[in-house]
Design a protein around this motif. Sequence first.
Motif, PDB file in Angstrom:
ATOM      1  N   PHE A 269      16.380  13.725 -14.236  1.00 35.68           N
ATOM      2  CA  PHE A 269      17.162  14.137 -13.072  1.00 35.68           C
ATOM      3  C   PHE A 269      16.409  14.341 -11.636  1.00 35.68           C
ATOM      4  N   ALA A 270      15.173  14.601 -11.652  1.00 34.14           N
ATOM      5  CA  ALA A 270      14.446  14.908 -10.542  1.00 34.14           C
ATOM      6  C   ALA A 270      13.845  13.569 -10.036  1.00 34.14           C
ATOM      7  N   ILE A 271      14.876  12.854  -9.511  1.00 33.45           N
ATOM      8  CA  ILE A 271      14.442  11.502  -8.779  1.00 33.45           C
ATOM      9  C   ILE A 271      14.025  11.435  -7.379  1.00 33.45           C
ATOM     10  N   ALA A 272      14.341  12.675  -6.785  1.00 35.15           N
ATOM     11  CA  ALA A 272      14.129  12.552  -5.331  1.00 35.15           C
ATOM     12  C   ALA A 272      13.348  14.056  -4.803  1.00 35.15           C
ATOM     13  N   MET A 273      12.355  14.302  -4.981  1.00 28.94           N
ATOM     14  CA  MET A 273      11.664  15.595  -4.686  1.00 28.94           C
ATOM     15  C   MET A 273      11.235  15.633  -3.204  1.00 28.94           C
ATOM     16  N   ASP A 274      11.138  16.795  -2.691  1.00 24.95           N
ATOM     17  CA  ASP A 274      10.752  16.752  -1.329  1.00 24.95           C
ATOM     18  C   ASP A 274       9.184  16.598  -1.432  1.00 24.95           C
ATOM     19  N   LYS A 275       8.724  16.908  -2.196  1.00 24.53           N
ATOM     20  CA  LYS A 275       7.053  16.588  -2.427  1.00 24.53           C
ATOM     21  C   LYS A 275       6.833  14.998  -2.199  1.00 24.53           C
ATOM     22  N   PHE A 276       7.774  14.128  -2.348  1.00 26.97           N
ATOM     23  CA  PHE A 276       7.506  12.481  -2.475  1.00 26.97           C
ATOM     24  C   PHE A 276       8.346  12.062  -1.353  1.00 26.97           C
ATOM     25  N   GLY A 277       8.851  12.946  -0.346  1.00 27.14           N
ATOM     26  CA  GLY A 277       9.652  12.468   0.854  1.00 27.14           C
ATOM     27  C   GLY A 277      11.109  12.286   0.393  1.00 27.14           C
ATOM     28  N   PHE A 278      11.670  12.717  -0.838  1.00 28.75           N
ATOM     29  CA  PHE A 278      12.795  12.663  -1.305  1.00 28.75           C
ATOM     30  C   PHE A 278      13.006  10.980  -1.704  1.00 28.75           C
ATOM     31  N   ARG A 279      11.959  10.413  -2.425  1.00 24.97           N
ATOM     32  CA  ARG A 279      12.082   9.071  -2.812  1.00 24.97           C
ATOM     33  C   ARG A 279      11.351   9.104  -4.231  1.00 24.97           C
ATOM     34  N   LEU A 280      11.608   8.262  -4.982  1.00 30.57           N
ATOM     35  CA  LEU A 280      11.162   7.910  -6.381  1.00 30.57           C
ATOM     36  C   LEU A 280       9.754   7.363  -6.288  1.00 30.57           C
ATOM     37  N   PRO A 281       8.643   8.056  -6.457  1.00 28.47           N
ATOM     38  CA  PRO A 281       7.221   7.582  -6.302  1.00 28.47           C
ATOM     39  C   PRO A 281       6.946   6.110  -6.832  1.00 28.47           C
ATOM     40  N   TYR A 282       7.486   5.905  -8.116  1.00 25.18           N
ATOM     41  CA  TYR A 282       7.391   4.490  -8.705  1.00 25.18           C
ATOM     42  C   TYR A 282       8.427   4.292  -9.833  1.00 25.18           C
ATOM     43  N   ALA A 283       8.516   3.346 -10.067  1.00 30.82           N
ATOM     44  CA  ALA A 283       9.476   2.704 -11.054  1.00 30.82           C
ATOM     45  C   ALA A 283       9.557   3.683 -12.312  1.00 30.82           C
ATOM     46  N   GLY A 284       8.529   3.707 -12.963  1.00 31.70           N
ATOM     47  CA  GLY A 284       8.411   4.353 -14.381  1.00 31.70           C
ATOM     48  C   GLY A 284       8.331   5.739 -14.351  1.00 31.70           C
ATOM     49  N   TYR A 285       8.556   6.252 -13.093  1.00 33.50           N
ATOM     50  CA  TYR A 285       8.149   8.026 -13.113  1.00 33.50           C
ATOM     51  C   TYR A 285       9.325   8.586 -13.654  1.00 33.50           C
ATOM     52  N   PHE A 286       8.804   9.649 -14.634  1.00 29.77           N
ATOM     53  CA  PHE A 286       9.977  10.314 -15.516  1.00 29.77           C
ATOM     54  C   PHE A 286       9.570  11.833 -15.459  1.00 29.77           C
ATOM     55  N   GLY A 287       8.985  12.415 -14.371  1.00 28.26           N
ATOM     56  CA  GLY A 287       8.528  13.495 -14.329  1.00 28.26           C
ATOM     57  C   GLY A 287       9.310  14.536 -14.006  1.00 28.26           C
ATOM     58  N   GLY A 288       8.653  15.914 -13.963  1.00 32.93           N
ATOM     59  CA  GLY A 288       9.805  16.967 -13.278  1.00 32.93           C
ATOM     60  C   GLY A 288      10.770  17.626 -14.145  1.00 32.93           C
ATOM     61  N   VAL A 289      11.996  16.812 -14.295  1.00 35.46           N
ATOM     62  CA  VAL A 289      13.029  17.148 -15.139  1.00 35.46           C
ATOM     63  C   VAL A 289      13.568  15.996 -15.604  1.00 35.46           C
ATOM     64  N   SER A 290      13.630  16.273 -16.996  1.00 36.23           N
ATOM     65  CA  SER A 290      14.198  15.182 -17.796  1.00 36.23           C
ATOM     66  C   SER A 290      15.082  15.659 -18.994  1.00 36.23           C
ATOM     67  N   GLY A 291      15.783  14.746 -19.589  1.00 39.09           N
ATOM     68  CA  GLY A 291      16.761  15.189 -20.679  1.00 39.09           C
ATOM     69  C   GLY A 291      16.878  14.293 -21.584  1.00 39.09           C
ATOM     70  N   LEU A 292      16.972  14.455 -23.098  1.00 38.53           N
ATOM     71  CA  LEU A 292      17.030  13.496 -24.190  1.00 38.53           C
ATOM     72  C   LEU A 292      18.043  14.331 -25.065  1.00 38.53           C
ATOM     73  N   SER A 293      18.958  13.266 -25.765  1.00 36.23           N
ATOM     74  CA  SER A 293      19.788  14.095 -26.951  1.00 36.23           C
ATOM     75  C   SER A 293      18.857  14.264 -28.105  1.00 36.23           C
ATOM     76  N   LYS A 294      19.269  14.900 -29.109  1.00 33.44           N
ATOM     77  CA  LYS A 294      18.562  15.093 -30.191  1.00 33.44           C
ATOM     78  C   LYS A 294      18.088  13.897 -31.006  1.00 33.44           C
ATOM     79  N   LYS A 295      19.084  13.113 -30.688  1.00 33.79           N
ATOM     80  CA  LYS A 295      18.908  11.555 -31.424  1.00 33.79           C
ATOM     81  C   LYS A 295      17.952  10.788 -30.809  1.00 33.79           C
TER      82      LYS A 295
END
Length: 404
Positions: A269-295
């Motif tokens: 979810f959090a792909i554009a933080m003000d901390k990183f200038g509202f950009r994804l810092p790198y392609a494999g970034y998965f930090g901050g806010v994420s979501g997964l189904s139980k499966k």
Amino acid sequence: MPVAASALSWLAVAGRSSSSAMTRLMLGRTLERICKGVLLLCLLHFLIMMILYFDVYSQRFDLFSRFNNGRNGSRNNVSGAAGNGHHFYYYNLSRPNATLASYAATGEQVVPSSQPETNQTPSPKPLPPCPENPPGLVGRLLIEFSSQMTMERVQKENPNVTEGGRYTPPDCQPRWKVAIIIPFRHRENHLKYWLHYLHPILRRQRIDYGIYIINQLGEDTFNRAKLLNVGYTEALKEAEYDCFIFSDVDLIPMDDRNLYHCYDQPRHFAIAMDKFGFRLPYAGYFGGVSGLSKKQFLKINGFPNEYWGWGGEDDDIYNRITLNGMKVSRPDVRLGRYRMIKHERDKHNEPNPQRFNKIQNTKNTMKKDGISSLTYRVVQVKRYPLYTNISVEIGKPPPRPFKG
């Protein structure tokens, strides 16, 4: 002239007589109408009295007939059915609005019906599914952290949230049941802002959700990923959640169209933080806010438990997702914007010097290090009006290898 005057006088008298006669005629007609009206009212009153009389008379007749029937039934019971243990009951269906329950309340005996009574209360209609794009969303939000925030204020703002931070839409059937899990230690001020902004956003998104704060007790090295595993496990003890969103307490979404539910693929979810200038810092970034189904969560064996300190666990999770044949999904960059509450780095959460080596070995460690190997101890579970706090002990990091 005298004749003319006499004629005029006679005409005047005749006119007065005619006017007087007309007045008496109109008065007579008025009195006649009044008498007819009174007569009709009397007749109506008489009819009502007759109806009431016969109604009361019929009820009195019913009372005597029931009394006689009761006595006859008692005689029959004594003479014919006493030996068989059967009883004769009566149930007067002629009484207006009479029901089985009303007779039972007055102690009267009731004839067992050959057909069971059906419940006349109509069953509630099933709620329609909640819309995929809720109509009450605002869009871009103004997020600021300068105003004073108190828990009392946040609670007043969210009267529909129930104890433990639970909410479900009253007018539709949610598509997901979401547990929102926050790893936590010493961030009470951040939590107030997070609750202030997120509760209204989640309600507008028509989500069935519960909020779980997983508080790491003690002052040993912080372990974010392990706390998220604990949150997943403990939330399932509360309800049958099928979606899990893992959020840092200092990140606030800037657009409520960034919907907090699960998707066909793991969601970042959090792909554009003000901390990183509202950009994804790198392609494999998965930090901050994420979501997964139980499966999805179980497919990757949850999160790693051995990332003590800051950094590395998000990259390990990203590796687990891709190694298990899944892809990370993301919202549009205009929707995935976040503001971070500025703060100093927490004590006992220093960068993990082993994180780079661990990330490279995800393929070898993910099957044995995860939800299947999770150990912890719950010390306290406390349900506040806006969230559920679960305080846990998760152990200590293993000693670092000696260099030299």
